[in-house]
Design a protein around this motif. Structure first.
Motif, mmCIF file in Angstrom:
data_model
loop_
_atom_site.group_PDB
_atom_site.id
_atom_site.type_symbol
_atom_site.label_atom_id
_atom_site.label_comp_id
_atom_site.label_asym_id
_atom_site.label_seq_id
_atom_site.Cartn_x
_atom_site.Cartn_y
_atom_site.Cartn_z
ATOM 1 N N GLN A 1 54.076 -130.373 -25.072
ATOM 2 C CA GLN A 1 53.731 -129.767 -26.350
ATOM 3 C C GLN A 1 54.987 -129.477 -27.173
ATOM 4 O O GLN A 1 54.990 -129.633 -28.400
ATOM 5 N N THR B 1 48.095 -135.194 -20.077
ATOM 6 C CA THR B 1 47.329 -134.756 -21.236
ATOM 7 C C THR B 1 47.167 -135.926 -22.207
ATOM 8 O O THR B 1 47.866 -136.941 -22.103
ATOM 9 N N TRP C 1 55.889 -132.780 -28.583
ATOM 10 C CA TRP C 1 54.865 -133.253 -29.514
ATOM 11 C C TRP C 1 54.959 -132.523 -30.858
ATOM 12 O O TRP C 1 54.802 -133.121 -31.919
ATOM 13 N N GLN C 2 55.217 -131.206 -30.794
ATOM 14 C CA GLN C 2 55.208 -130.399 -32.008
ATOM 15 C C GLN C 2 56.559 -130.321 -32.703
ATOM 16 O O GLN C 2 56.616 -130.152 -33.924
ATOM 17 N N ALA D 1 49.475 -140.711 -24.846
ATOM 18 C CA ALA D 1 49.846 -141.345 -26.114
ATOM 19 C C ALA D 1 51.342 -141.633 -26.158
ATOM 20 O O ALA D 1 51.775 -142.685 -26.656
ATOM 21 N N ALA D 2 52.141 -140.721 -25.632
ATOM 22 C CA ALA D 2 53.595 -140.921 -25.609
ATOM 23 C C ALA D 2 53.967 -142.111 -24.738
ATOM 24 O O ALA D 2 54.828 -142.920 -25.091
ATOM 25 N N GLU E 1 48.228 -136.111 -25.158
ATOM 26 C CA GLU E 1 49.523 -136.298 -25.824
ATOM 27 C C GLU E 1 50.489 -137.070 -24.923
ATOM 28 O O GLU E 1 51.233 -137.942 -25.385
#
Length: 324
Positions: A40, A176, A43-44, A181-182, A178
């Motif tokens: 996270q 997760t 991601w953020q 996707a990474a 995310e």
């Protein structure tokens, strides 16, 4: 003052100078992504999805600086990294709680996922290290961890300590959306503007990305399920990794250096000058300094050879180091 942060005689030099580090670096990102909270933060607060090669080249510069940079360069880079991390916060969507990027638990996971990936991939690719040298590598890397704000005494400093840490941490890890996707993005990232001239080489990235994925431990690949799991994938991955390393080793240096930022290349030039002044034979480049014959005291020619032999050539198969 010592000419470089890591001595050419160190395990760190043996591991982190090797060109297989490019695969190891991508594998590290894939492994790091399995920590939901750390993912996270990326991601953020990271530009990773917009400029993945920028993230890789910054990581490459950090590795270069903490290997052959001067102690002053490493200290300054550490100050910059800590200052950036101190300003960044993100929110855990599962709890709504705000977190700092530089929380020790997160920094420790990122560090351990990196150095484990470096050691495991490079030794699997063909660099021979003894068990004692593998322990030395992790011990040396506790000093690198201090640069990002960790207390060295709290960082695993041996293979046994690293295995214990990873065993404690594994229940927290999961793929997760995310993270998945990474990983998919890492298998086929966008080409940044600064590398447009090499865009025609992009198809060569897919094997690098796939190798990075398949060098993950079995449980991590089972969590991701991004690529198929054909029979015999373990042996095939090892063979392909060694072939990729051989290909990278035969890549002309001017072309290979285009993968790095100019600052990283200039850092290498300064390192060669400092090492030459200290008596090292740098005519073969930094990678050749794993050979004791290039050391000032001539230990390789007249004294005891290193326990595991030079990083290239020699008798006997390479023995990968596994901690996961």
């Amino acid at each position: 003052m010592q000419p470089t942060v890591a001595s050419p005689r160190s395990a760190t030099w043996r591991v982190q100078i090797d060109r297989a580090m490019w695969v190891a670096g991508v594998r590290a990102l894939m492994l790091q992504a399995l920590h939901p909270l750390a993912m996270q933060g990326v991601w953020q607060r990271s530009d990773f999805m917009d400029d993945p090669t920028g993230r890789l080249t910054r990581t490459a510069d950090f590795v270069a600086t903490t290997t052959y940079g001067s102690p002053g360069e490493a200290a300054e880079l550490g100050r910059r990294v800590r200052a950036v991390h101190a300003r960044l916060t993100f929110t855990d969507p599962a709890t709504g709680r705000a977190h700092r990027v530089d929380e020790p638990e997160l920094l420790l996971w990122v560090h351990c996922a990196e150095v484990v990936s470096y050691l495991e991939v490079v030794t699997r690719a063909g660099v021979r290290l003894s068990a004692r040298e593998a322990d030395s590598y992790f011990a040396e890397q506790t000093r690198t961890a201090a640069l990002v704000g960790l207390a060295p005494a709290e960082v695993p400093g041996s293979v046994a300590q690293m295995r214990a840490y990873l065993a404690r941490t594994r229940p927290l890890l999961r793929a997760t959306p995310e993270a998945a996707a990474a990983v998919r993005f890492l298998l086929w990232p966008t080409v940044p503007e600064r590398l447009r001239g090499l865009a025609w080489l992009k198809p060569l990235w897919l094997p690098v990305g796939a190798l990075s994925y398949y060098t993950l431990p079995d449980w991590a690949r089972r969590a991701y399920r991004v690529l198929p799991e054909p029979p015999g994938i373990g042996a095939a991955t090892t063979a392909a990794l060694r072939a990729a390393r051989a290909g990278l080793d035969h890549t002309p240096t001017p072309l290979y250096l285009r993968l790095f930022d100019r600052a990283t290349v200039e850092r290498a030039v300064r390192a060669r000058e400092r090492l030459a002044a200290a008596g090292y034979d740098v005519r073969g480049g930094l990678a050749a300094l794993t050979d004791p014959a290039t050391w000032p005291d001539g230990e390789g020619a007249h004294g005891r050879a290193p326990e595991a032999g030079p990083a290239e050539g020699g008798a006997g198969p390479a023995r990968p180091v596994s901690t996961l």
